[in-house]
Design an enzyme around this catalytic site. Structure first.
Site, PDB file in Angstrom:
ATOM      1  N   TYR A 135     -31.171  28.237  17.913  1.00 46.13           N
ATOM      2  CA  TYR A 135     -29.942  28.362  17.176  1.00 46.13           C
ATOM      3  C   TYR A 135     -29.931  27.654  15.719  1.00 46.13           C
ATOM      4  CZ  TYR A 135     -27.892  29.432  21.729  1.00 46.13           C
ATOM      5  OH  TYR A 135     -27.836  29.786  22.925  1.00 46.13           O
ATOM      6  N   LYS A 182     -37.707  23.326  29.738  1.00 45.70           N
ATOM      7  CA  LYS A 182     -38.489  24.348  30.414  1.00 45.70           C
ATOM      8  C   LYS A 182     -39.825  23.766  30.094  1.00 45.70           C
ATOM      9  CE  LYS A 182     -39.569  28.201  32.385  1.00 45.70           C
ATOM     10  NZ  LYS A 182     -39.061  28.632  33.786  1.00 45.70           N
ATOM     11  N   ASP A 215     -34.802  26.257  35.086  1.00 52.50           N
ATOM     12  CA  ASP A 215     -34.381  27.703  36.224  1.00 52.50           C
ATOM     13  C   ASP A 215     -33.867  26.858  37.461  1.00 52.50           C
ATOM     14  OD1 ASP A 215     -36.982  27.020  35.651  1.00 52.50           O
ATOM     15  OD2 ASP A 215     -37.912  28.663  36.584  1.00 52.50           O
ATOM     16  N   ASP A 239     -26.490  26.410  26.711  1.00 49.11           N
ATOM     17  CA  ASP A 239     -25.465  27.500  26.506  1.00 49.11           C
ATOM     18  C   ASP A 239     -25.425  28.460  27.628  1.00 49.11           C
ATOM     19  OD1 ASP A 239     -23.875  29.303  25.306  1.00 49.11           O
ATOM     20  OD2 ASP A 239     -25.486  30.250  23.990  1.00 49.11           O
TER      21      ASP A 239
END
Ligand code: NAP
Length: 487
Positions: A135, A182, A215, A239
């Site tokens: 972002y 991640k 995930d 988000d």
């Protein structure tokens, strides 16, 4: 009966009603807060569609920024994101302008709001880094058909959001902190958040730390959401999982949020301007109202916050005069009837006990430009990104010829992150965008400015390059990722 503290000083708060149903839900929220005795003086300010239409590309005029600068607290309705006019989202402008680095999204089962997860006791909070990561908005078309977005994460950006998450856990008496990244794939960027988390966690002895791959975090949120207390994560991850988590307890229409920074804080509903129902006395003001409850706690008015929150809970629990989005079929009431019902319930206590909250103490930061110094840094090589339609072996031969007589030799070519020369036998599809990795033939101290310039000049003579990245080693550790298949 729950009474507001009569001694609470009056606080000036910027109110941005925004677009569409923002007008109605802001009016409803102000009415309920006034009835609850909140000692707030509203300073109305503009942002959103009308501002864009007047040609102010940020969607937020200077007067609005000045108002938040002065009050340091804002309640904001939804802002339409411009399509075809204006430049960027006014929401993002406000978050960036005030460096509102922490997005806090409580996710709590509400009484009377039936979902497939009802009865599980979901009560967690997601703390999302709000200004870094993808972002940062630094994007390029590297070739006419290959796009790049820079994922920028900084150590202080990670530390700041992690400390905010811990401060929030302490203020709300929470005992578990799950950092979700991640890091298994993006070892340098997402891995940075994991490393900073692991370094800091031992400082917070009363809070149990864990790390969960993002995930799996999404999976666990659906399988067993009640296991989570605080989840702290980076911008893009946050988000996605914060909307997912809102869905577990009734959806975006009732989800509150805050955006916290050192200088200011902005509280807002998560939903948008719902233009289809705007002006029809149909909008549910609960999300903005619960955001206002967070605001009251932020300014230290815990008693009024509790009073309003309990009145909302009683209203939902009893199920009378709910708006169409949450009412049983055929029993929808209008916004105004819902507001009157909440006001009528002020002072009553629901079966759902509120948490006990205390002041959130923000981590302290200085304004100076942050710098991480190292004892040694050395140049290892150079990645030159080249646009080419050639086959890898042909391109490599051309690049080796260009590098002849320079300080650098070609080590490998990758295409979308996978080594394609020397051939490793994979089946990867190729596009006209190659990462061409040159390494120093011999290392000697120095900054290699002339040698780099010479290599780039020679490569430019034959090849169309669009991006160059230095391969560095800090304190003996490589500061770059290897391509898939690279030794
Ligand atoms: P949306 O405005 O959230 O609306 C989607 C649907 O959700 C509405 O049509 C409505 O469903 C329902 N809904 C949302 N909030 C509700 C409420 N308070 N009460 C009752 N129903 C509610 O999402 P969108 O249509 O994608 O976005 C519309 C505009 O809002 C866009 O310009 C978008 O960019 C902007 N937006 C702004 C923000 C923000 O400022 N933070 C956030 C998201 C979107 P029904 O039609 O079934 O009644």
């Amino acid at each position: 009966m729950i009474d507001a503290a009569p001694t609470q000083a009056r606080t000036k708060v910027t109110a941005i009603a925004g677009d569409g149903i923002g007008i109605e839900v802001m009016a409803a929220t102000k009415t309920i807060l006034a009835a609850a005795g909140a000692r707030i003086d509203w300073e109305d300010a503009e942002a959103g569609a009308e501002v864009f239409k007047r040609g102010i590309g940020s969607g937020a005029p200077q007067e609005t920024l000045d108002s938040i600068d002065a009050t340091r607290v804002a309640l904001k309705g939804p802002l339409e994101t411009p399509i075809g006019y204006g430049e960027k989202s006014a929401n993002v402008i406000l978050r960036k302008y005030f460096e509102l680095y922490g997005n806090i999204r409580p996710v709590r089962e509400l009484p009377g709001v039936k979902t497939p997860f009802s009865g599980r006791g979901i009560d967690l909070v997601i703390v999302r880094e709000n200004v870094e990561d993808l972002y940062a908005g630094i994007e390029y078309l590297q070739t006419p058909g290959v796009a790049q977005c820079l994922k920028l994460m900084s150590e202080p950006g990670c530390e700041r959001i992690l400390r905010l998450a811990y401060a929030l856990a302490q203020a709300e008496g929470r005992t578990k902190m799950a950092c979700s990244t991640k890091a298994n794939i993006m070892k340098t960027t997402e891995g940075m958040m994991k490393r900073v988390f692991e370094r800091m966690a031992p400082e917070y002895k009363t809070i149990t730390p864990s790390h969960v791959i993002i995930d799996n975090c999404a999976h666990q949120l659906v399988i067993a959401p009640e296991q989570f207390d605080v989840i702290v994560t980076s911008n893009m991850n946050g988000d996605i999982i914060s909307d997912l988590a809102a869905g577990l307890v009734g959806g975006l229409g009732i989800a509150p949020s805050s955006n916290i920074g050192d200088h200011a804080a902005m509280f807002e509903a998560v939903h948008g301007s719902a233009p289809q129902i705007a002006g029809k006395n149909m909008a549910n003001p609960t999300a903005l109202l619960l955001s206002a409850v967070m605001l009251l706690r932020h300014i230290g008015d815990f008693a009024t916050a509790e009073k309003v929150e309990q009145a909302i809970f009683v209203t939902l629990e009893e199920g009378r005069n709910l708006t169409g989005d949450i009412a049983p079929k055929g029993h929808a009431a209008g916004t105004n009837a819902y507001v009157d019902t909440v006001i009528g319930n002020l002072g009553r206590a629901s079966s759902q006990v509120s948490r006990s909250y205390s002041n959130l103490t923000l981590p302290k930061w200085t304004d100076r430009t942050w710098h991480h110094s190292v004892d040694s840094r050395e140049l290892v090589g150079l990645d030159i990104f080249v646009e080419s339609e050639r086959e890898p072996a042909t391109l490599a031969a051309g690049l080796e010829a260009a590098a002849e007589g320079t300080a650098f030799g070609l080590k490998m070519l990758s295409n979308r992150g996978t080594q394609v020369w020397p051939d490793t036998g994979g089946h990867s599809f190729k596009v006209d965008h190659f990462q061409c990795r040159f390494v120093l033939r011999q290392h000697k101290p120095g900054n290699y400015g002339p040698e780099i310039a010479e290599l780039v000049r020679k490569v430019s003579a034959e090849h169309r390059w669009m991006h160059i990245e230095k391969l560095q080693r800090f304190d003996g550790v490589d500061a770059f990722a290897k391509a898939q298949g690279e030794n």
